[in-house]
Design an enzyme around this catalytic site. Sequence first.
Site, PDB file in Angstrom:
ATOM      1  N   ASP A 143      -1.789   5.398  -5.488  1.00  0.00           N
ATOM      2  CA  ASP A 143      -2.082   4.563  -4.324  1.00  0.00           C
ATOM      3  C   ASP A 143      -2.368   3.122  -4.738  1.00  0.00           C
ATOM      4  O   ASP A 143      -3.451   2.806  -5.225  1.00  0.00           O
ATOM      5  CB  ASP A 143      -3.275   5.150  -3.561  1.00  0.00           C
ATOM      6  CG  ASP A 143      -3.615   4.360  -2.308  1.00  0.00           C
ATOM      7  OD1 ASP A 143      -2.785   3.538  -1.882  1.00  0.00           O
ATOM      8  OD2 ASP A 143      -4.712   4.562  -1.758  1.00  0.00           O
ATOM      9  N   ASP A 170       0.825  -1.208   0.000  1.00  0.00           N
ATOM     10  CA  ASP A 170       0.000   0.000   0.000  1.00  0.00           C
ATOM     11  C   ASP A 170       0.859   1.258   0.000  1.00  0.00           C
ATOM     12  O   ASP A 170       1.416   1.637   1.025  1.00  0.00           O
ATOM     13  CB  ASP A 170      -0.912  -0.028   1.231  1.00  0.00           C
ATOM     14  CG  ASP A 170      -1.835   1.168   1.316  1.00  0.00           C
ATOM     15  OD1 ASP A 170      -2.042   1.840   0.285  1.00  0.00           O
ATOM     16  OD2 ASP A 170      -2.365   1.428   2.409  1.00  0.00           O
TER      17      ASP A 170
END
Length: 428
Positions: free
Chosen positions: A312, A126
Amino acid sequence: MHSLQSFLFLLLLGYGVFAAPTSPQAQSQGRSFKVERIKRGNSIHGPTALRRAYRKFGIVPTTFGVDLSDFVPFNTTSISGTAANLVTDVQEPEQTGAVSAQSVQNDAAFVSPVTIGGQKIVMNFDTGSADFWVMNTELPASAQVGHTVFDPSKSSTFKKMEGATFEIKYGDSSFANGGVGTDTVDIGGATVTGQAIGIPTSVSNSFVEDTYSNGLVGLGFSSLNTVQPQQQKTFFDNIADSLDKPVMTAHLKSDGVGEYEFGIIDQTKYQGDMINVTVDSSGGFWQFQSAHYKVGDGPIQTIQNNAVAIADTGTSLMLLDDTVVNAYYAQVKGAQYASSAGGYIYPCNTELPNLAVAVGAKHLATVPGTFLDFAEVGINKTTGQTVCFGGIQSNQGTSMQILGDVFLKAFFVVFDLRGPSIGLASPK
């Protein structure tokens, strides 16, 4: 192989086309390593992906549209599988140091096996966060169901960080919190000893129910780390000095094997020129200017608000300014906002236009319309047509746009700690 024409980069100015404990120690054989990703064939659920993205960034939906009476949603119980059984699919070719990173729910999330203290745990990479935390045996038994959990007592290298805590909390009160320890972490043959790891003793139901993943490897900037009383470094920061180059590349193709790779920019994975844009890391994100957009063959338009974006890997969708979202779906035949789905839907037989978004001050990166068709979501009661959920949805007026995997899998992406910067190129 993708054609170069499918991944155009436009020069905005000229419209030219070109495509606190002991310091962690890192060991990386060959000074580069990769984490492979293999496609899975499970179904996905667009509204769930959107809710997860909103939860992550504390976004409160405010838009309303057609309600449940307009279409019949599909039953999401068809989604099957857990992170526990993903581990059995892992292949580890010794000569390359590669490990598998699975795309679950048809690219709804990318997960990878990570070894912590000798225990293999499937986790999510992440770039939108900076905490390394894992589901573990200190959680209530009910929270461990369906997960592969880390057991600190079975690791000879685990050390508790006395007095240290971490807490991830989102706008809708979702959370994970608890103590912190250090342990040896191995990803693809690259090892960090003394990596700080969050050991939650309490998590919200949203994390319990997400059985595809057993935790997060935060790859944002360490300034975003939540450990108290002293922030800790990410795995990326800890391994960076031992790499040939302090870079991570993402090659998240939707139609086959791809990977994350650290320490090297593999020129065989992309074609044509690579653009590089400056990143503003002050907020802890991989953030850059993004003040323009272009729908299909239309003109280049300017975004007045939310003129920045972040890359992201932990978000599935593209969450964009309402100006962009509304302009895009105005060009999609039959598109409408459905409050029951939480976003824009349209007949699945509709051909979607391309969307170009600014990457930095000078370039537009074009995502083909075929990449923006996220998932089937239900049946239109009136027409009987299958209804799809778009990969582009509203960011509900928040301060930044979020370019998740729908965007990232269209490109070969370089996250470079030098500068820092982000590079984009057309993938092979």
